[in-house]
Design an enzyme around this catalytic site. Structure first.
Site, PDB file in Angstrom:
ATOM      1  N   ARG A 174       0.794  -1.115  -0.020  1.00 44.64           N
ATOM      2  CA  ARG A 174      -0.064   0.017  -0.003  1.00 44.64           C
ATOM      3  C   ARG A 174       0.861   1.127  -0.037  1.00 44.64           C
ATOM      4  O   ARG A 174       0.477   2.368   0.684  1.00 44.64           O
ATOM      5  CB  ARG A 174      -0.955   0.039   1.221  1.00 44.64           C
ATOM      6  CG  ARG A 174      -1.860  -1.340   1.297  1.00 44.64           C
ATOM      7  CD  ARG A 174      -2.886  -1.120   0.115  1.00 44.64           C
ATOM      8  NE  ARG A 174      -3.810  -2.414   0.105  1.00 44.64           N
ATOM      9  CZ  ARG A 174      -3.334  -3.600  -0.444  1.00 44.64           C
ATOM     10  NH1 ARG A 174      -2.300  -3.567  -1.090  1.00 44.64           N
ATOM     11  NH2 ARG A 174      -3.970  -4.494  -0.634  1.00 44.64           N
ATOM     12  N   SER A 225     -10.868   0.064   3.493  1.00 43.21           N
ATOM     13  CA  SER A 225     -10.023  -0.489   4.675  1.00 43.21           C
ATOM     14  C   SER A 225      -9.428   0.670   5.362  1.00 43.21           C
ATOM     15  O   SER A 225      -8.743   1.533   4.763  1.00 43.21           O
ATOM     16  CB  SER A 225      -9.065  -1.337   4.300  1.00 43.21           C
ATOM     17  OG  SER A 225      -9.583  -2.748   3.638  1.00 43.21           O
ATOM     18  N   GLU A 295      -4.426   3.035   6.572  1.00 40.77           N
ATOM     19  CA  GLU A 295      -4.141   2.775   5.403  1.00 40.77           C
ATOM     20  C   GLU A 295      -4.744   4.125   4.604  1.00 40.77           C
ATOM     21  O   GLU A 295      -4.654   4.532   3.319  1.00 40.77           O
ATOM     22  CB  GLU A 295      -4.821   1.597   4.732  1.00 40.77           C
ATOM     23  CG  GLU A 295      -4.853   1.474   3.257  1.00 40.77           C
ATOM     24  CD  GLU A 295      -5.492  -0.030   2.844  1.00 40.77           C
ATOM     25  OE1 GLU A 295      -6.096  -0.078   1.934  1.00 40.77           O
ATOM     26  OE2 GLU A 295      -4.964  -1.268   3.486  1.00 40.77           O
TER      27      GLU A 295
END
Length: 301
Positions: A174, A225, A295
């Site tokens: 990520r 998320s 995130e």
């Protein structure tokens, strides 16, 4: 600020909106106003915007489809550039796909699957843009952008435009070099896909979509998320084991379906969401001695 607005309009960079509420541009439906919001209609519009921003020594921020963002209730200072319809071109040549950063990721993966091109099935449920996906190395179902991206065209802060290869983008979980060492705007991406059986690709994508519908709360505004998985743990599992599923602060609630999602049940503020994020961090640290890292990107004043 008024003079900057006038020059942006005269330069025909695209749509220029003043004090525009950003809640209209995020999937969480949360966010205060941008001092100036630009929706560029072409790359030249972005280049000219950055020239003027530098000239006026004004802060600037780039957003895509707003699917991984939490924008402050006080909004964002300076100029916000929203990549979208002006950067949504698409070229497909055999297995090579060249696409603008504003192209919706779900739309792209669906279109390519119907053409029998494999590799982007994992993206069938990610409600972001190509540019945002490259920027953060978006992924799901044990795959991510780095597995299929060949190179990306980047507009850097100094106005230079150059291609960065997959290796030069320094992808990790990520993350990419664009978030740290080499800030810039993704203008285009080139993907290298593989030929596959159309029926199998479409079936795989449908299975992914069904799984997301069954396990994730897409019936409420959310940002996807909230936390990165703290390997070897799963963020959602830790939240649920801590007994926080369904916990609510104001209009924000930890999803009943998945512990790693915070939903806007109606009228939630960014502060409500931030309070839940801090509660989760402290609770998980106390109970399991695990550090949680977001995130979702938190931006604004």
């Amino acid at each position: 600020m008024e003079q900057l607005v006038n020059e942006l309009i005269e330069a025909d960079v695209g749509r220029v909106l003043v004090n525009e509420p950003l809640a209209r541009y995020t999937t969480m439906k949360i966010g205060g106003p941008a001092d100036i919001l630009i929706v560029p209609k072409h790359v030249a519009g972005i280049e000219k915007t950055l020239q003027l921003v530098k000239q006026y020594k004004t802060k600037w921020t780039v957003i895509g489809r707003g699917s991984n963002l939490l924008v402050s209730d006080q909004g964002i200072e300076g100029v916000v550039i929203r990549l979208g319809e002006g950067l949504d071109h698409l070229e497909v040549e055999k297995h090579k796909v060249r696409v603008g950063s504003g192209y919706p990721l779900i739309k792209l993966s669906t279109l390519l699957s119907r053409q029998g091109l494999a590799g982007l099935e994992f993206a069938s449920g990610i409600p972001g843009s190509v540019g945002g996906a490259v920027y953060m190395n978006a992924g799901a179902h044990k795959s991510d952008i780095s597995s299929v991206l060949s190179k990306a065209l980047i507009l850097f802060e100094d106005g230079a435009i150059d291609w960065l290869t997959n290796k030069e983008l320094e992808f990790s979980y990520r993350a990419s070099v664009l978030q740290t060492k080499r800030p810039g705007i993704v203008l285009e991406a080139v993907f290298q896909l593989q030929a596959g059986k159309r029926e199998e690709i479409v079936r795989s994508m449908q299975n992914n979509k069904d799984y997301r519908r069954e396990t994730q709360p897409w019936n409420h505004p959310c940002a996807g998320s909230v936390f990165r998985n703290p390997i070897p743990h799963f963020a959602g599992d830790l939240v649920e084991k801590a007994g926080l599923r369904g916990y609510r602060i104001g209009g924000a609630q930890i999803s009943e379906m998945h512990g790693n999602f915070i939903v806007n049940t109606g009228g939630a503020s960014a502060q409500d969401v931030l309070s839940l994020i801090e509660l989760i961090k402290h609770t998980i640290k106390d109970k399991f001695d695990v550090d949680m890292h977001t995130e979702v990107e938190i931006i604004g004043r």
